[in-house]
Design a protein around this motif. Sequence first.
Motif, PDB file in Angstrom:
ATOM      1  N   GLU A 236      13.139 -24.377  41.274  1.00  0.00           N
ATOM      2  CA  GLU A 236      13.342 -23.507  40.123  1.00  0.00           C
ATOM      3  C   GLU A 236      13.251 -24.367  38.858  1.00  0.00           C
ATOM      4  OE1 GLU A 236      16.774 -20.836  41.089  1.00  0.00           O
ATOM      5  OE2 GLU A 236      17.332 -21.398  39.043  1.00  0.00           O
ATOM      6  N   ILE A 237      12.395 -23.955  37.921  1.00  0.00           N
ATOM      7  CA  ILE A 237      12.210 -24.754  36.705  1.00  0.00           C
ATOM      8  C   ILE A 237      13.061 -24.190  35.566  1.00  0.00           C
ATOM      9  CG2 ILE A 237      10.523 -25.646  35.058  1.00  0.00           C
ATOM     10  CD1 ILE A 237       9.778 -26.574  37.769  1.00  0.00           C
ATOM     11  N   HIS A 238      13.810 -25.082  34.921  1.00  0.00           N
ATOM     12  CA  HIS A 238      14.586 -24.685  33.747  1.00  0.00           C
ATOM     13  C   HIS A 238      14.089 -25.453  32.534  1.00  0.00           C
ATOM     14  CE1 HIS A 238      17.815 -22.647  36.070  1.00  0.00           C
ATOM     15  NE2 HIS A 238      17.354 -23.439  37.020  1.00  0.00           N
ATOM     16  N   TYR A 239      13.886 -24.726  31.428  1.00  0.00           N
ATOM     17  CA  TYR A 239      13.480 -25.401  30.193  1.00  0.00           C
ATOM     18  C   TYR A 239      14.622 -25.354  29.189  1.00  0.00           C
ATOM     19  CZ  TYR A 239       8.671 -24.988  31.858  1.00  0.00           C
ATOM     20  OH  TYR A 239       7.522 -25.088  32.577  1.00  0.00           O
ATOM     21  N   LEU A 240      14.542 -26.208  28.183  1.00  0.00           N
ATOM     22  CA  LEU A 240      15.489 -26.121  27.077  1.00  0.00           C
ATOM     23  C   LEU A 240      15.086 -24.944  26.190  1.00  0.00           C
ATOM     24  CD1 LEU A 240      15.986 -29.769  25.786  1.00  0.00           C
ATOM     25  CD2 LEU A 240      17.496 -28.424  27.242  1.00  0.00           C
ATOM     26  N   GLU A 241      16.062 -24.330  25.556  1.00  0.00           N
ATOM     27  CA  GLU A 241      15.733 -23.253  24.620  1.00  0.00           C
ATOM     28  C   GLU A 241      15.318 -23.814  23.272  1.00  0.00           C
ATOM     29  OE1 GLU A 241      18.653 -20.219  24.528  1.00  0.00           O
ATOM     30  OE2 GLU A 241      18.375 -19.761  26.660  1.00  0.00           O
ATOM     31  N   GLU A 242      15.964 -24.920  22.893  1.00  0.00           N
ATOM     32  CA  GLU A 242      15.611 -25.592  21.635  1.00  0.00           C
ATOM     33  C   GLU A 242      15.252 -27.035  21.965  1.00  0.00           C
ATOM     34  OE1 GLU A 242      15.438 -24.337  18.609  1.00  0.00           O
ATOM     35  OE2 GLU A 242      16.007 -22.350  19.366  1.00  0.00           O
ATOM     36  N   PRO A 243      14.268 -27.596  21.292  1.00  0.00           N
ATOM     37  CA  PRO A 243      13.952 -29.004  21.553  1.00  0.00           C
ATOM     38  C   PRO A 243      15.109 -29.918  21.148  1.00  0.00           C
ATOM     39  CG  PRO A 243      12.627 -28.141  19.734  1.00  0.00           C
ATOM     40  CD  PRO A 243      13.391 -26.988  20.301  1.00  0.00           C
ATOM     41  N   VAL A 244      15.234 -31.061  21.848  1.00  0.00           N
ATOM     42  CA  VAL A 244      16.257 -32.039  21.457  1.00  0.00           C
ATOM     43  C   VAL A 244      15.573 -33.287  20.902  1.00  0.00           C
ATOM     44  CG1 VAL A 244      18.051 -31.355  23.067  1.00  0.00           C
ATOM     45  CG2 VAL A 244      16.280 -32.934  23.825  1.00  0.00           C
TER      46      VAL A 244
ATOM     47  N   GLY B 296      10.361 -35.691  30.198  1.00  0.00           N
ATOM     48  CA  GLY B 296       9.076 -35.316  29.617  1.00  0.00           C
ATOM     49  C   GLY B 296       8.302 -36.480  29.029  1.00  0.00           C
ATOM     50  N   PHE B 297       8.844 -37.696  29.193  1.00  0.00           N
ATOM     51  CA  PHE B 297       8.173 -38.884  28.653  1.00  0.00           C
ATOM     52  C   PHE B 297       8.026 -39.961  29.715  1.00  0.00           C
ATOM     53  CE2 PHE B 297       9.986 -36.913  24.867  1.00  0.00           C
ATOM     54  CZ  PHE B 297       8.939 -37.035  23.953  1.00  0.00           C
ATOM     55  N   SER B 298       7.065 -40.837  29.483  1.00  0.00           N
ATOM     56  CA  SER B 298       6.980 -42.058  30.278  1.00  0.00           C
ATOM     57  C   SER B 298       6.316 -43.109  29.410  1.00  0.00           C
ATOM     58  CB  SER B 298       6.152 -41.839  31.546  1.00  0.00           C
ATOM     59  OG  SER B 298       4.796 -41.672  31.220  1.00  0.00           O
ATOM     60  N   LYS B 299       6.434 -44.364  29.832  1.00  0.00           N
ATOM     61  CA  LYS B 299       5.709 -45.403  29.095  1.00  0.00           C
ATOM     62  C   LYS B 299       4.298 -45.481  29.653  1.00  0.00           C
ATOM     63  CE  LYS B 299       9.440 -48.203  27.378  1.00  0.00           C
ATOM     64  NZ  LYS B 299      10.001 -49.548  27.212  1.00  0.00           N
TER      65      LYS B 299
ATOM     66  N   LEU C  78       1.990 -50.732  25.134  1.00  0.00           N
ATOM     67  CA  LEU C  78       2.805 -49.897  26.008  1.00  0.00           C
ATOM     68  C   LEU C  78       3.611 -48.969  25.121  1.00  0.00           C
ATOM     69  CD1 LEU C  78       2.981 -49.920  29.006  1.00  0.00           C
ATOM     70  CD2 LEU C  78       4.963 -51.403  28.837  1.00  0.00           C
ATOM     71  N   VAL C  79       3.366 -47.683  25.218  1.00  0.00           N
ATOM     72  CA  VAL C  79       4.072 -46.760  24.326  1.00  0.00           C
ATOM     73  C   VAL C  79       4.703 -45.604  25.097  1.00  0.00           C
ATOM     74  CG1 VAL C  79       2.714 -47.236  22.254  1.00  0.00           C
ATOM     75  CG2 VAL C  79       1.924 -45.527  23.869  1.00  0.00           C
ATOM     76  N   VAL C  80       5.799 -45.118  24.558  1.00  0.00           N
ATOM     77  CA  VAL C  80       6.435 -43.933  25.125  1.00  0.00           C
ATOM     78  C   VAL C  80       5.602 -42.731  24.700  1.00  0.00           C
ATOM     79  CG1 VAL C  80       8.488 -42.481  25.076  1.00  0.00           C
ATOM     80  CG2 VAL C  80       8.724 -44.971  25.081  1.00  0.00           C
ATOM     81  N   ALA C  81       5.124 -41.974  25.666  1.00  0.00           N
ATOM     82  CA  ALA C  81       4.260 -40.843  25.344  1.00  0.00           C
ATOM     83  C   ALA C  81       4.623 -39.659  26.233  1.00  0.00           C
ATOM     84  CB  ALA C  81       2.805 -41.227  25.539  1.00  0.00           C
ATOM     85  N   PRO C  82       4.313 -38.432  25.777  1.00  0.00           N
ATOM     86  CA  PRO C  82       4.593 -37.260  26.608  1.00  0.00           C
ATOM     87  C   PRO C  82       3.772 -37.330  27.896  1.00  0.00           C
ATOM     88  CG  PRO C  82       3.951 -36.606  24.384  1.00  0.00           C
ATOM     89  CD  PRO C  82       3.680 -38.065  24.502  1.00  0.00           C
ATOM     90  N   ILE C  83       4.362 -36.906  28.991  1.00  0.00           N
ATOM     91  CA  ILE C  83       3.639 -36.898  30.261  1.00  0.00           C
ATOM     92  C   ILE C  83       2.723 -35.676  30.312  1.00  0.00           C
ATOM     93  CG2 ILE C  83       5.452 -38.167  31.460  1.00  0.00           C
ATOM     94  CD1 ILE C  83       6.347 -35.457  32.663  1.00  0.00           C
TER      95      ILE C  83
ATOM     96  N   ASP D 260       7.600 -23.717  25.588  1.00  0.00           N
ATOM     97  CA  ASP D 260       6.500 -23.697  24.629  1.00  0.00           C
ATOM     98  C   ASP D 260       5.850 -25.082  24.536  1.00  0.00           C
ATOM     99  OD1 ASP D 260       5.018 -22.327  22.442  1.00  0.00           O
ATOM    100  OD2 ASP D 260       5.898 -23.992  21.290  1.00  0.00           O
ATOM    101  N   HIS D 261       6.694 -26.119  24.517  1.00  0.00           N
ATOM    102  CA  HIS D 261       6.177 -27.494  24.490  1.00  0.00           C
ATOM    103  C   HIS D 261       5.304 -27.739  25.717  1.00  0.00           C
ATOM    104  CE1 HIS D 261       6.221 -31.871  23.849  1.00  0.00           C
ATOM    105  NE2 HIS D 261       6.367 -31.956  25.151  1.00  0.00           N
ATOM    106  N   TYR D 262       5.806 -27.305  26.877  1.00  0.00           N
ATOM    107  CA  TYR D 262       5.050 -27.496  28.118  1.00  0.00           C
ATOM    108  C   TYR D 262       3.689 -26.811  28.033  1.00  0.00           C
ATOM    109  CZ  TYR D 262       3.758 -27.155  33.057  1.00  0.00           C
ATOM    110  OH  TYR D 262       3.077 -27.228  34.241  1.00  0.00           O
ATOM    111  N   VAL D 263       3.706 -25.571  27.584  1.00  0.00           N
ATOM    112  CA  VAL D 263       2.472 -24.786  27.577  1.00  0.00           C
ATOM    113  C   VAL D 263       1.487 -25.294  26.515  1.00  0.00           C
ATOM    114  CG1 VAL D 263       1.506 -22.481  27.188  1.00  0.00           C
ATOM    115  CG2 VAL D 263       3.618 -22.754  28.511  1.00  0.00           C
ATOM    116  N   THR D 264       2.003 -25.555  25.322  1.00  0.00           N
ATOM    117  CA  THR D 264       1.072 -25.836  24.228  1.00  0.00           C
ATOM    118  C   THR D 264       0.845 -27.319  23.945  1.00  0.00           C
ATOM    119  OG1 THR D 264       2.820 -25.713  22.561  1.00  0.00           O
ATOM    120  CG2 THR D 264       1.681 -23.659  23.078  1.00  0.00           C
TER     121      THR D 264
END
Length: 696
Positions: A247-255, A359-362, A375-380, A407-411
């Motif tokens: 079951e996938i849960h997303y945040l309602e607001e970004p942190v 949601g991030f990795s180096k 080497l940078v932290v970037a969205p996966i 929304d972040h995931y989708v867009t």
Amino acid sequence: MTQFWRPGAERPQILDDEEGGVLFYSAPQSSSSSGFGYSILERLRKRLPVYKYKTAIQFLVENHATTIVVGETGSGKTTQIPQFLREAGWAEGGRMIACTQPRRLAVQSVASRVAEEMDVKLGEEVGYAIRFENVTNPDTTKIKFLTDGVLLREMMDDPLLTKYSIIIVDEAHERSISTDMLLGLLKKIQRRRSELRLVISSATIDAKTMSTFFTGSKKHQGLEAKDDKLNMTPAILSVEGKSFTVEIHYLEEPVSDYLQAAVSTVLSIHSQEAPGDILVFLTGQDDIDAAVQLLTEDTRSHGKNSGLSILPLYSGLPRGDQELVFSNSPRGKRKVVIATNIAETSLTLEGIVYVIDSGFSKQKFFNPISDIENLVVAPISKASARQRAGRAGRVRPGKCFRLYTEDHYVTQMAVEGVPEMQRSNLVSLVIQLKALGIDNILGFDWLAPPSPEAMIRALEVLYSLGVLDDDAKLTTPIGFQVAEIPLDPMISKMVISSCSLGCSEEILTIAAVLSVQSIWMSARGAQKESDELKRRFAVAEGDHISFLNVYKGFLQSGKSSKWCSQNFLNYQTMKKVVEIRGQLCRLLNRLGLTLKSCEGDIKAVRKAVIAGFFANACRLEAYSVNGMYKTVRTSQEVYIHPSSILHRVNPKWVVYHSLVSTDKHYMRNVIAINPSWLTEAAPHFYHFQKPNYPVS
DNA sequence: GAGCACTGC
């Protein structure tokens, strides 16, 4: 015995897919055999999802030059497909079935599993080959598991891989440099060896890309039409996996602070959700140590320190600490593993029910203009996010908490990550292709072509090393020797030069140390102590020379793990250094190069280092108070890394092994040099400018 | 004054 398809037998049913020629096979109903006489292993095999596609796979491979198998985790494809193909006769008449994996551990464990299922001794009918280990028997091995890197090396002796009737490339969706390279080369081999079959195992999203890539051009199909039954269009077979829903849960607001968000998510899972272990994906050691500390403090301050067993996991951790994550947590405690990407593909943890995904990795990025790998932290990517979530569904239905919005995931998140080839320095790749006789590097048929700038940069580096000539062909003997040595070409050049400079014994040690991740253990909390211990090995000339003392000490201790931990050295890494050094010794002997010690003539050693690394020369800025250097080649601003012996010593001229870029460009592994040695070692690269050029 | 993950005859 179970039936399997052989040429001439009745064909399984074929269904055409509406989406453009992709084939799906409806699996024939498995005959409900009683199972008498079968071992437990045999019965387990038959329960794997892939088993009901056995006939289909045998049929497809018989009739298609390339078969793409899309399989979810737990389908059993890696262990079963080689066996199906052996049963279909592909390993008869002295031929072999090869199955590649991206990682050594996977090669070993899959090979021993298959040997067990076939009830044979590992190293006979079923064998494996990884660097430093060849557990095969040329007379009896039918199924051989190997890393893709080893298969690439095998091509240098046998460019058409004639030993193999089938090559199975597993985990192709990971898109590592060696897999991509292998796929490009296999496509070429296929044109020369029409009897060769390829099986590519990949994830769903990639299947079409792979299929298009392996569909030969029309013109070519005409040429290869000798065997008119053979279909040059790849077949795609989809095999369902065996995993539970997550079951996938997303945040309602970004942190803004995913670290804090991860910590509070762990705590709320712990207080609100049913028992089950938690796996948290963060980006690196820093984050992980901080999260471990926050969680430990929190549980202590609440006096509920019996509830959680918190464990960090990253590759830099000593082996013993890594293994803790596999042990059962104390009774009544919930295990929380806080990990880097190592837990995404390399290590599989059983018993995970909850995943927290930052949601991030180096990620590594290469800038061919500045010639710097960053080497940078970037969205996966979405693919990574899916892989991470899947880690929660291995034993029972699980939950994944994504620390970003839907929304972040989708867009915002890419479907897939950028293939490693497009993010890396390509010198090793280019020299390997050259050694395989691929002259037109820029015109090579890539699954995803690297940027021309990166290619040209690699060609330039190889040219300046004297490895390629004016026609971009490998030079004799240096070019061929460098290609033969399985190290970064700059290190290999250093090794070869050391033979004529009479210091190869010393340089081999340095080459081995430079080829591994840091030999030093991270000593957070004990920084001062570790720095002091490190200084005991220090030599004024720099890090490279200090490695010689470390190596000597390790040998004198009898390769003791205790000695390593006393000196803040990573024992596993030191053992690897010894192995690499041994491999290099044997290789140099085979190449007819002399092994000789310079008996303390450090100047010779430094000159050999320069022979490989002259392009990395830097000069201390005049009047610099903060240790600022500029690279000679590009006038780039750089500093000596704080981990270096020469940090704060700041000799006027240095040569570095590599740059790491964080807030500044830091030189790691630095050696002091005399600038006149630069023009001596690489006159074509450094023109001696007399006036206005302050050579000290 | 600081460190993602794999890998190679």
